[in-house]
Design an enzyme around this catalytic site. Structure first.
Site, PDB file in Angstrom:
ATOM      1  N   TYR A 283       0.882  -1.169   0.066  1.00 33.54           N
ATOM      2  CA  TYR A 283       0.203   0.107  -0.169  1.00 33.54           C
ATOM      3  C   TYR A 283       0.733   1.355   0.203  1.00 33.54           C
ATOM      4  O   TYR A 283       1.440   1.590   1.115  1.00 33.54           O
ATOM      5  CB  TYR A 283      -0.761  -0.032   1.329  1.00 33.54           C
ATOM      6  CG  TYR A 283      -1.990   1.225   1.158  1.00 33.54           C
ATOM      7  CD1 TYR A 283      -3.129   0.864   0.669  1.00 33.54           C
ATOM      8  CD2 TYR A 283      -1.732   2.438   1.653  1.00 33.54           C
ATOM      9  CE1 TYR A 283      -4.285   1.780   0.829  1.00 33.54           C
ATOM     10  CE2 TYR A 283      -2.734   3.373   1.653  1.00 33.54           C
ATOM     11  CZ  TYR A 283      -3.849   2.989   1.124  1.00 33.54           C
ATOM     12  OH  TYR A 283      -4.824   4.103   1.310  1.00 33.54           O
ATOM     13  N   TYR A 333      -5.067   4.641  -7.741  1.00 44.31           N
ATOM     14  CA  TYR A 333      -5.310   4.498  -6.317  1.00 44.31           C
ATOM     15  C   TYR A 333      -6.677   3.880  -5.806  1.00 44.31           C
ATOM     16  O   TYR A 333      -7.560   4.548  -5.914  1.00 44.31           O
ATOM     17  CB  TYR A 333      -5.206   6.121  -5.770  1.00 44.31           C
ATOM     18  CG  TYR A 333      -5.428   5.884  -4.124  1.00 44.31           C
ATOM     19  CD1 TYR A 333      -4.743   5.474  -3.162  1.00 44.31           C
ATOM     20  CD2 TYR A 333      -6.278   6.818  -3.603  1.00 44.31           C
ATOM     21  CE1 TYR A 333      -4.919   5.583  -1.899  1.00 44.31           C
ATOM     22  CE2 TYR A 333      -6.557   6.833  -2.296  1.00 44.31           C
ATOM     23  CZ  TYR A 333      -5.922   6.135  -1.441  1.00 44.31           C
ATOM     24  OH  TYR A 333      -6.373   6.379  -0.188  1.00 44.31           O
TER      25      TYR A 333
END
Lengths: 381, 138
Positions: A283, A333
């Site tokens: 992430y 994203y």
């Protein structure tokens, strides 16, 4: 943990990704979900479980749109990043308990909405009263302050930070559908203006509209489906004893996420360790997040990530490939979710020029503020 | 250097005593009325003594910079272009364990901000609002 039924990811799907997309969030999610179900070789009628995170359209509406006959299991995991990766844990529990056969995990986001990715922090009364009046607002500032502390404790150069987006861009250029495809060099990075020390815009992830989904099935069922199973060998969740409100200012050790907790649990369940990892999808909301999670996943020691990434080691051809689709910095994203999609494709061995050689064990790290999930994916057998 | 202007929203009364003290150039933080533990950020319900209440007590006005970032682009809603750059810091006050204040470092006069730097409370008025800013101790 031995009583758990072995499970695998059998299907993955993505909507188109872009800075600003016309279709409503719901349509993007439904599109990604349909692709994931088709990719699994299933039909909507086979899907009987749903898992997602707060902030997305509810399962009943998605199920209706997809033509799902009966939902037998519906669960909400924690905040995206941690939740989108950790949802596989709920799916495994449901399948093990006989509550569902095929669980759809879905997520979508439109940062083009008013307030963008920052808006949920503005809704927080503590931030509104104790941080925003001092101009301390927006994730880039929170993580910049973390990076400064890391720099103070362990040393961190601009060039080391730059390794992360440069590697991500190189991977993204080999990934169809990535939002960023133009070349990016370390010099380009260094010329990018600073927005909050030590961060440049290129230390931050993209803003995206898009959705992604995946299907979790029992390994037994997966073996009869068209794609090679991506085995969920382990999935762990961890949380720090601070609220999301306080995470970026009051966390006793400001540069610690819950990744050390979730990865330990995931590795334990998998019977594997960091030395077995062939690639990692991490992430990457910010450059510093990648470095810290590399350490928490045990890919290097604490305080070592900054020097570890030097010389293109996490890029194509490097010995520890990270974010092999370009991650949140250059692919899109879609918090945690496009990372799962990419890991599955690597395990299937279908990534063409971006394929990691002999990719048998991949690790996915999903950060959700004070929460974290780690998934270990392996080939079957 | 600039200073951002953004009024506290004060949707609830929870953080009001903080700003009331600042307006009087004072600095007060909440502690548990039973055991005296500092509770920051102020919680709706007290984890140590649920039957206690928050007591806002004066705190030392000196401390140490835990981390900082110099902001060139303010991300607050609205136009704040003329209010940058400013240096946000998290400051740990002397003898107030487990508490970090979000602040802005002022009066740096060319001194580069540093982690570990000693600072003292130096509230600054912006328009009609007083901000809990800090300056180098020496």
């Amino acid at each position: 943990m031995n009583s758990l039924t072995p499970v695998a990811i059998t299907g993955v799907g993505e909507s188109e990704y872009g800075r600003v997309l016309e279709p409503p969030l719901f349509d993007l999610i439904a599109n990604a979900a349909r692709k994931a179900i088709e990719d699994a070789g299933l039909s909507a009628a086979d899907i009987d479980g749903f898992a997602s995170t707060p902030g997305v359209p509810p399962a009943d509406e998605l199920a209706a749109a997809l033509g799902v006959k009966e939902r037998r299991f519906t669960a909400q995991a924690s905040v995206a990043g941690a939740g989108t990766v950790g949802a596989a844990q709920l799916a495994q529990l449901a399948i093990s308990a006989g509550l569902a056969k095929h669980v759809l995990v879905y997520y979508g986001i439109k940062t083009s909405r008013p307030g963008g990715a920052y808006a949920f922090h503005a809704a927080d009364p503590h931030k509104a009263d104790l941080e925003m009046p001092l101009g301390f607002y927006g994730q880039p500032l929170y993580f910049a302050a973390l990076a400064q502390r890391y720099r103070h404790e362990y040393g961190l150069t601009d060039e080391q930070l730059g390794e992360v987006p440069v590697a991500a861009r190189a991977w993204a250029r080999m990934t169809p559908g990535s939002q960023k495809q133009d070349p990016l060099t370390l010099d380009d990075y260094l010329e990018n203006p600073v927005i909050a020390t030590p961060f440049r815009k290129l230390d931050c992830c993209l803003n995206s509209d898009g959705a992604a989904a995946y299907v979790v099935s029992s390994l037994e069922a997966a073996r009869d489906l068209p794609n090679p199973p991506a085995v969920v060998a382990g999935v762990g969740f961890g949380a720090l004893p601070v609220t999301l409100s306080e995470m970026f200012t009051q966390n006793p050790d400001l540069i610690q996420f819950a990744g050390h907790l979730s990865s330990k649990r995931a590795y334990e369940q998998a019977g594997l360790g960091p030395k077995d990892v062939d690639f990692a999808e991490i992430y990457d909301c910010f450059t510093i997040s990648v470095l810290l999670q590399m350490e928490e996943l045990g890919l290097c020691g604490r305080g070592e990530a900054a020097s570890f990434v030097e010389g293109g080691r996490i890029g194509p051809g490097g010995d520890m490939p990270v974010n092999t689709h370009g991650g949140h910095m250059s692919n899109a994203y879609i918090p945690g979710t496009n990372h799962v999609v990419e890991a599955v494709r690597q395990i299937r061995g279908v990534r063409g020029e971006a394929q990691v050689k002999d990719a048998e064990v991949g690790v996915i790290a999903g950060l959700g503020g004070n929460e974290h999930a780690t998934m270990v994916l392996t080939v079957d057998g | 250097m600039g200073l951002p202007f953004f009024e506290p929203r004060l949707d609830t009364d929870l953080m009001r005593p903080y700003w009331d003290a600042i307006r009087n150039n004072d600095l007060k933080l909440p502690a548990c009325s039973v055991c005296g533990a500092w509770l920051w950020y102020p919680p709706e319900s007290l984890p140590c003594h649920p039957n206690g209440h928050l007591e806002w007590r004066p705190v030392p006005k000196t401390g140490t910079v835990y981390t900082f970032t110099t902001v060139e682009r303010c991300l607050l809603p609205g136009d704040h272009k003329d209010e940058t750059p400013y240096t946000n810091a998290l400051v740990e006050l002397d003898d107030v364990p487990g508490v970090r204040l979000v602040t802005i470092l002022v009066n740096l006069n060319g001194t580069p901000p540093k982690i570990g730097m000693r600072v003292r409370y130096a509230p600054t008025k912006v328009n009609d609002q007083t901000l809990p800013t800090f300056e180098p101790e020496t």
